[in-house]
Design an enzyme around this catalytic site. Structure first.
Site, PDB file in Angstrom:
ATOM      1  N   HIS A  22     -12.413 -11.336   0.196  1.00 54.08           N
ATOM      2  CA  HIS A  22     -12.345 -10.957  -1.223  1.00 54.08           C
ATOM      3  C   HIS A  22     -11.257 -11.731  -1.961  1.00 54.08           C
ATOM      4  O   HIS A  22     -10.271 -12.173  -1.370  1.00 54.08           O
ATOM      5  CB  HIS A  22     -12.167  -9.435  -1.392  1.00 54.08           C
ATOM      6  CG  HIS A  22     -10.819  -8.884  -1.041  1.00 54.08           C
ATOM      7  ND1 HIS A  22     -10.646  -7.797  -0.228  1.00 54.08           N
ATOM      8  CD2 HIS A  22      -9.574  -9.254  -1.413  1.00 54.08           C
ATOM      9  CE1 HIS A  22      -9.359  -7.527  -0.114  1.00 54.08           C
ATOM     10  NE2 HIS A  22      -8.676  -8.406  -0.827  1.00 54.08           N
ATOM     11  N   ASP A  37      -4.705  -7.717 -10.459  1.00 54.40           N
ATOM     12  CA  ASP A  37      -5.153  -6.373 -10.121  1.00 54.40           C
ATOM     13  C   ASP A  37      -3.996  -5.381 -10.002  1.00 54.40           C
ATOM     14  O   ASP A  37      -2.819  -5.770 -10.012  1.00 54.40           O
ATOM     15  CB  ASP A  37      -5.971  -6.396  -8.817  1.00 54.40           C
ATOM     16  CG  ASP A  37      -5.330  -7.253  -7.721  1.00 54.40           C
ATOM     17  OD1 ASP A  37      -4.127  -7.565  -7.836  1.00 54.40           O
ATOM     18  OD2 ASP A  37      -6.020  -7.594  -6.750  1.00 54.40           O
ATOM     19  N   GLU A  40     -14.465  -6.775  -3.754  1.00 56.12           N
ATOM     20  CA  GLU A  40     -14.903  -6.547  -2.379  1.00 56.12           C
ATOM     21  C   GLU A  40     -16.299  -7.122  -2.147  1.00 56.12           C
ATOM     22  O   GLU A  40     -17.031  -7.386  -3.110  1.00 56.12           O
ATOM     23  CB  GLU A  40     -14.912  -5.041  -2.101  1.00 56.12           C
ATOM     24  CG  GLU A  40     -13.550  -4.370  -2.226  1.00 56.12           C
ATOM     25  CD  GLU A  40     -12.595  -4.730  -1.091  1.00 56.12           C
ATOM     26  OE1 GLU A  40     -12.733  -5.811  -0.481  1.00 56.12           O
ATOM     27  OE2 GLU A  40     -11.679  -3.927  -0.819  1.00 56.12           O
ATOM     28  N   ASP A  90     -11.675  -9.941   4.494  1.00 51.10           N
ATOM     29  CA  ASP A  90     -13.133  -9.857   4.318  1.00 51.10           C
ATOM     30  C   ASP A  90     -13.630 -10.857   3.262  1.00 51.10           C
ATOM     31  O   ASP A  90     -14.754 -10.763   2.790  1.00 51.10           O
ATOM     32  CB  ASP A  90     -13.554  -8.426   3.937  1.00 51.10           C
ATOM     33  CG  ASP A  90     -12.931  -7.950   2.627  1.00 51.10           C
ATOM     34  OD1 ASP A  90     -12.213  -8.734   1.959  1.00 51.10           O
ATOM     35  OD2 ASP A  90     -13.178  -6.780   2.245  1.00 51.10           O
TER      36      ASP A  90
HETATM   37  C1  GLP Z   1      -4.958  -7.595  -1.702  1.00 43.58           C
HETATM   38  C2  GLP Z   1      -4.921  -8.258  -3.066  1.00 43.58           C
HETATM   39  C3  GLP Z   1      -5.430  -9.666  -3.030  1.00 43.58           C
HETATM   40  C4  GLP Z   1      -4.755 -10.420  -1.897  1.00 43.58           C
HETATM   41  C5  GLP Z   1      -5.058  -9.756  -0.592  1.00 43.58           C
HETATM   42  C6  GLP Z   1      -4.449 -10.468   0.603  1.00 43.58           C
HETATM   43  O1  GLP Z   1      -6.200  -7.118  -1.364  1.00 43.58           O
HETATM   44  N1  GLP Z   1      -5.689  -7.513  -4.023  1.00 43.58           N
HETATM   45  O2  GLP Z   1      -5.195 -10.287  -4.273  1.00 43.58           O
HETATM   46  O3  GLP Z   1      -5.223 -11.739  -1.892  1.00 43.58           O
HETATM   47  O4  GLP Z   1      -4.509  -8.444  -0.666  1.00 43.58           O
HETATM   48  O5  GLP Z   1      -3.152 -10.039   0.805  1.00 43.58           O
HETATM   49  P1  GLP Z   1      -2.105 -10.707   1.792  1.00 43.58           P
HETATM   50  O6  GLP Z   1      -1.640 -11.932   1.089  1.00 43.58           O
HETATM   51  O7  GLP Z   1      -1.014  -9.706   1.925  1.00 43.58           O
HETATM   52  O8  GLP Z   1      -2.829 -10.979   3.039  1.00 43.58           O
END
Ligand code: GLP
Length: 258
Positions: free
Chosen positions: A138, A67, A143, A136
């Site tokens: 995702h 993404d 989402e 959440d």
């Molecule tokens: C973002 C990314 C996800 C990732 C999530 C968790 O939303 N799009 O791919 O898994 O963050 O991030 P973190 O690893 O910083 O908790």
């Protein structure tokens, strides 16, 4: 489904890197799906170490990132382009033309999303997809309520995600509202999936993903439909798993399985 529970994030990074290294040893031109966020950082550090000290070779590897924020340029320090180059690509011998990251600044998102999906197929599909998980539930930026058959497209970020990711920006207002993301359907087509999670704030999402019903409200729960998923998690994020004892029992017994 397999779960490896680790004592800390360094150990998690080493365990996850062993899986990547095994994939590259079997298939030096493997296609990797990559994730951003703080969770995969120790994995990327370990991959860089394996490259420098043990010659792990990325010269034939192709990567597709999950993404990108809409509106951020490659040079923006908050963009996932920048993150990937700083934390992984500039330290390994990957060919620039083999790196694919969704564009946050294309003038035709619809065409770009179609092209991205098509490039994944043309490159032979993703061999190993690395994922983090949002608080959440995702995966990528899919989402809650995202279709479990969704493909690469633009998504509006949930308020919770904007709040969670505000720590990387000056304020919550500075977090882009839109992102371009692979769909749940795109992710499910990877041959193998490895989800990483750590910290107390991920415990509920991890439990719902692994043991809850398959629902678009927790897009990570769709991984229950995939036949080859490995969860590399720490003890804190494993705290709400009802079957934790069983998963740890399996971890100790598995090496002797016939
Ligand atoms: C973002 C990314 C996800 C990732 C999530 C968790 O939303 N799009 O791919 O898994 O963050 O991030 P973190 O690893 O910083 O908790």
């Amino acid at each position: 489904m397999e779960i490896i529970v680790n004592d800390n994030v360094e150990e998690m990074g080493r365990a996850a890197a062993r899986v990547v290294a095994r994939t590259l040893n079997c298939k030096p031109n493997a296609v990797l799906g990559l994730a951003t966020g703080s969770t995969p950082l120790t994995l990327y550090q370990e991959l860089v170490r394996l490259h420098n000290e043990e010659g792990l070779d990325f010269s034939q590897v192709t990567t597709f990132n999950l993404d990108e924020y809409v509106g951020l340029t490659r040079k923006d320090a908050q963009s996932y382009h920048y993150f990937m180059h700083e934390n992984l690509f500039k330290h390994i011998n990957i060919a620039t033309q083999n790196i694919y990251i969704p564009s946050g600044t294309t003038d035709n998102y619809e065409a770009f999303c179609k092209w991205y999906e098509q490039r994944i197929v043309e490159c032979g599909g993703i061999d190993l997809q690395i994922l983090g998980i949002g608080s959440d539930g995702h995966i990528a930026f899919n989402e809650p309520s995202s279709s479990l058959g969704s493909r690469t497209r633009i998504k509006t970020l949930a308020r919770q995600t904007i709040e969670d990711n505000a720590r990387f920006f000056d304020s919550a207002e500075a977090v882009p509202v839109y992102a371009i993301t692979m769909g749940v359907g795109t992710i499910l087509e990877a041959r193998q999936i490895m989800l990483l999670a750590n910290g107390r704030n991920k415990a509920k999402a991890v439990a719902e993903a692994i043991e809850g019903p398959v629902t678009s409200m927790i897009t990570a729960s769709a991984l229950q439909l995939h036949s080859d998923v490995l969860y590399v998690i720490d003890r804190e994020s494993a705290r709400e798993l009802k079957m934790l004892d069983y998963y740890e029992w399996v971890q100790t017994k598995m090496p002797d399985a016939p």
